[in-house]
Design an enzyme around this catalytic site. Structure first.
Site, PDB file in Angstrom:
ATOM      1  N   LYS A 112     -81.726 -30.032  -9.215  1.00 62.04           N
ATOM      2  CA  LYS A 112     -81.765 -31.499  -9.321  1.00 62.04           C
ATOM      3  C   LYS A 112     -80.939 -32.151  -8.212  1.00 62.04           C
ATOM      4  CE  LYS A 112     -83.611 -32.181 -13.693  1.00 62.04           C
ATOM      5  NZ  LYS A 112     -84.968 -32.304 -13.792  1.00 62.04           N
ATOM      6  N   LYS A 197     -92.039 -25.104 -12.059  1.00 60.30           N
ATOM      7  CA  LYS A 197     -92.216 -25.423 -13.477  1.00 60.30           C
ATOM      8  C   LYS A 197     -92.897 -26.784 -13.645  1.00 60.30           C
ATOM      9  CE  LYS A 197     -89.052 -27.337 -15.864  1.00 60.30           C
ATOM     10  NZ  LYS A 197     -87.927 -27.831 -16.685  1.00 60.30           N
ATOM     11  N   LYS A 200     -91.470 -32.988 -16.707  1.00 58.32           N
ATOM     12  CA  LYS A 200     -91.938 -34.350 -17.003  1.00 58.32           C
ATOM     13  C   LYS A 200     -91.521 -35.352 -15.950  1.00 58.32           C
ATOM     14  CE  LYS A 200     -89.260 -34.346 -20.945  1.00 58.32           C
ATOM     15  NZ  LYS A 200     -88.017 -33.678 -20.565  1.00 58.32           N
TER      16      LYS A 200
HETATM   17  N1  AQP Z   1     -92.792 -26.200 -18.137  1.00 55.43           N
HETATM   18  C1  AQP Z   1     -92.242 -25.812 -19.258  1.00 55.43           C
HETATM   19  N2  AQP Z   1     -92.644 -24.688 -19.869  1.00 55.43           N
HETATM   20  C2  AQP Z   1     -92.098 -24.274 -21.047  1.00 55.43           C
HETATM   21  N3  AQP Z   1     -91.115 -24.963 -21.681  1.00 55.43           N
HETATM   22  C3  AQP Z   1     -90.685 -26.104 -21.100  1.00 55.43           C
HETATM   23  N4  AQP Z   1     -89.752 -27.002 -21.469  1.00 55.43           N
HETATM   24  C4  AQP Z   1     -89.690 -27.978 -20.554  1.00 55.43           C
HETATM   25  N5  AQP Z   1     -90.578 -27.752 -19.563  1.00 55.43           N
HETATM   26  C5  AQP Z   1     -91.206 -26.583 -19.883  1.00 55.43           C
HETATM   27  C6  AQP Z   1     -88.972 -26.898 -22.687  1.00 55.43           C
HETATM   28  O1  AQP Z   1     -89.072 -28.131 -23.389  1.00 55.43           O
HETATM   29  C7  AQP Z   1     -87.861 -28.363 -24.095  1.00 55.43           C
HETATM   30  C8  AQP Z   1     -87.381 -29.756 -23.818  1.00 55.43           C
HETATM   31  O2  AQP Z   1     -87.047 -29.836 -22.447  1.00 55.43           O
HETATM   32  P1  AQP Z   1     -86.135 -31.022 -21.956  1.00 55.43           P
HETATM   33  O3  AQP Z   1     -86.875 -32.270 -22.063  1.00 55.43           O
HETATM   34  O4  AQP Z   1     -84.879 -31.034 -22.725  1.00 55.43           O
HETATM   35  O5  AQP Z   1     -85.689 -30.683 -20.493  1.00 55.43           O
HETATM   36  P2  AQP Z   1     -86.304 -29.870 -19.322  1.00 55.43           P
HETATM   37  O6  AQP Z   1     -86.331 -28.440 -19.678  1.00 55.43           O
HETATM   38  O7  AQP Z   1     -85.532 -30.208 -18.081  1.00 55.43           O
HETATM   39  O8  AQP Z   1     -87.783 -30.446 -19.266  1.00 55.43           O
HETATM   40  P3  AQP Z   1     -88.562 -31.138 -18.122  1.00 55.43           P
HETATM   41  O9  AQP Z   1     -89.849 -31.559 -18.720  1.00 55.43           O
HETATM   42  O10 AQP Z   1     -88.608 -30.252 -16.916  1.00 55.43           O
HETATM   43  O11 AQP Z   1     -87.718 -32.432 -17.790  1.00 55.43           O
HETATM   44  P4  AQP Z   1     -87.226 -32.965 -16.398  1.00 55.43           P
HETATM   45  O12 AQP Z   1     -88.422 -32.984 -15.478  1.00 55.43           O
HETATM   46  O13 AQP Z   1     -86.672 -34.321 -16.665  1.00 55.43           O
HETATM   47  O14 AQP Z   1     -86.142 -32.019 -15.939  1.00 55.43           O
HETATM   48  C9  AQP Z   1     -86.857 -27.308 -23.636  1.00 55.43           C
HETATM   49  O15 AQP Z   1     -86.760 -26.306 -24.615  1.00 55.43           O
HETATM   50  C10 AQP Z   1     -87.483 -26.770 -22.382  1.00 55.43           C
HETATM   51  O16 AQP Z   1     -87.113 -25.432 -22.128  1.00 55.43           O
END
Ligand code: AQP
Length: 348
Positions: A112, A197, A200
């Protein structure tokens, strides 16, 4: 009974990765088998540049989607992190137990920081320290298990280290939790860049399936997914990451396994069509339920209010114990401590 805690951060519209990697398991398994708490971790949504109105909107949307995905407030506790002060109370204690080096080693922090630099934005201190808050989120509830996607496993590992260290230094206070990661789709990859990955807050919208995308948009994104240069459908994450990603999504949606599904589809086109159908079958009911819930925001509000009450009742005594253990004088305990301590120690 096993206690489970997990969270989701409202930094963007929830994705298929969030659903297959985490939410689906919470709804299908965890809430039935454990004393489960699920949290919209809105404070984590402020570690990068954020718009206050959007954060509120996404928090509402995430809560509604968790219920639409099948979380049942009769079976589990659903709440918003900032509604329960214990998270931030405990977070500072975690910062006093963690080291600067540990925080800087976190992969998400490094990734990040790089992406903030690309966007020409300064890095918030909270981006460095948020794993301490995440440790607090988990430890405040005495959670045994933390169901997460693969990307969050390192943070849960850190949480374990902090719990063990705290317990050794200040006396047994915390349950040492472990991460549970789904067997397939633990890391759903971006459809346009299968080495990254699906996240969102990704810039690459066409590579990300959002849970609330229109069905035809979902189909189009999957049909346009980047595949590999070969012709044959084989499950090989190293050599054919695009195809492997589709096979994993298909397997997660249909309950099969990626290796045997590879033998069923004889072209990339057929694989994409089957994957799109399977994703739409899974997301259709979630979208329909989301629409219904949107008509009754008062219901969701009430779920969150009640959830926060239940969460607070669990977290407060655990955090109070941690405050005492680390040496903070509780209000009203001045005289009690003075009597208990020998005069020579009290003077130091
Ligand atoms: N691509 C993914 N595949 C499998 N699991 C995923 N998770 C997120 N992306 C994937 C799982 O979703 C849960 C919630 O995630 P989060 O919102 O707390 O944070 P994150 O992991 O940082 O998710 P994002 O979507 O990638 O958010 P941004 O883009 O803002 O950093 C967690 O259990 C995560 O593992």
């Amino acid at each position: 009974m096993t206690r489970v805690f997990s969270g989701i951060k409202p930094t963007g519209h929830l994705t298929l990765g969030n659903y297959l990697g985490a939410m689906r398991q919470w709804a299908a398994v965890d809430q039935h088998q454990a004393d489960a708490l699920f949290c919209i971790v809105d404070l984590h949504g402020m570690t990068v540049d954020h718009d206050p109105a959007r954060l509120r909107r996404l928090t509402r949307q995430a809560a509604t989607l968790l219920l639409a995905a099948g979380l049942d407030p009769e079976l589990c506790t659903v709440f918003v992190q900032s509604h329960v002060d214990e998270h931030t109370r405990l977070s500072y204690l975690m910062e006093c137990v963690a080291t600067d080096g540990e925080m800087r080693r976190m992969i998400q922090y490094k990734e990040k920081v790089a992406s903030e630099a690309v966007r020409g934005r300064s890095v918030r201190l909270s981006l460095l320290t948020y794993p301490a808050l995440m440790a607090a989120d988990i430890l405040a509830y005495g959670a045994d298990e933390v169901p997460v996607g693969d990307d969050q496993a390192q943070h849960v590992e850190l949480t374990r280290d902090l719990a063990v260290r705290f317990n050794q230094r200040y006396g047994h206070t915390f349950v040492v939790p472990k991460a549970t990661v789904p067997k397939v789709a633990a890391r759903v990859m971006n459809l346009q860049d299968p080495m990254s990955k699906m996240g969102k807050s990704d810039d690459s919208g066409p590579g990300v399936v959002y849970l609330l995308d229109e069905p035809e948009v979902i189909r189009k994104k999957i049909m346009r997914a980047v595949t590999d240069s070969g012709q044959e459908v084989v499950y090989d994450r190293e050599e054919q990451p695009g195809v492997a990603n589709l096979l994993e999504i298909l397997a997660a949606c249909t309950g099969g396994n990626p290796e045997s599904l590879a033998t069923v589809h004889d072209s990339y086109g057929a694989l994409k069509r089957a994957t799109a159908d399977a994703v739409l079958d899974v997301l259709g009911p979630v979208q329909a339920r989301h629409k219904e819930l949107c008509v009754d925001p008062g219901y969701v509000e009430e779920v969150l209010r009640h959830g926060a009450e239940k969460a607070r009742a669990i977290a407060r005594p655990i955090v109070d114990t941690a405050y005492r253990a680390i040496g903070l004088l509780p209000p009203g305990a001045f005289a009690e401590d003075a009597v208990a301590q020998p005069a020579v120690n009290a003077a130091r």
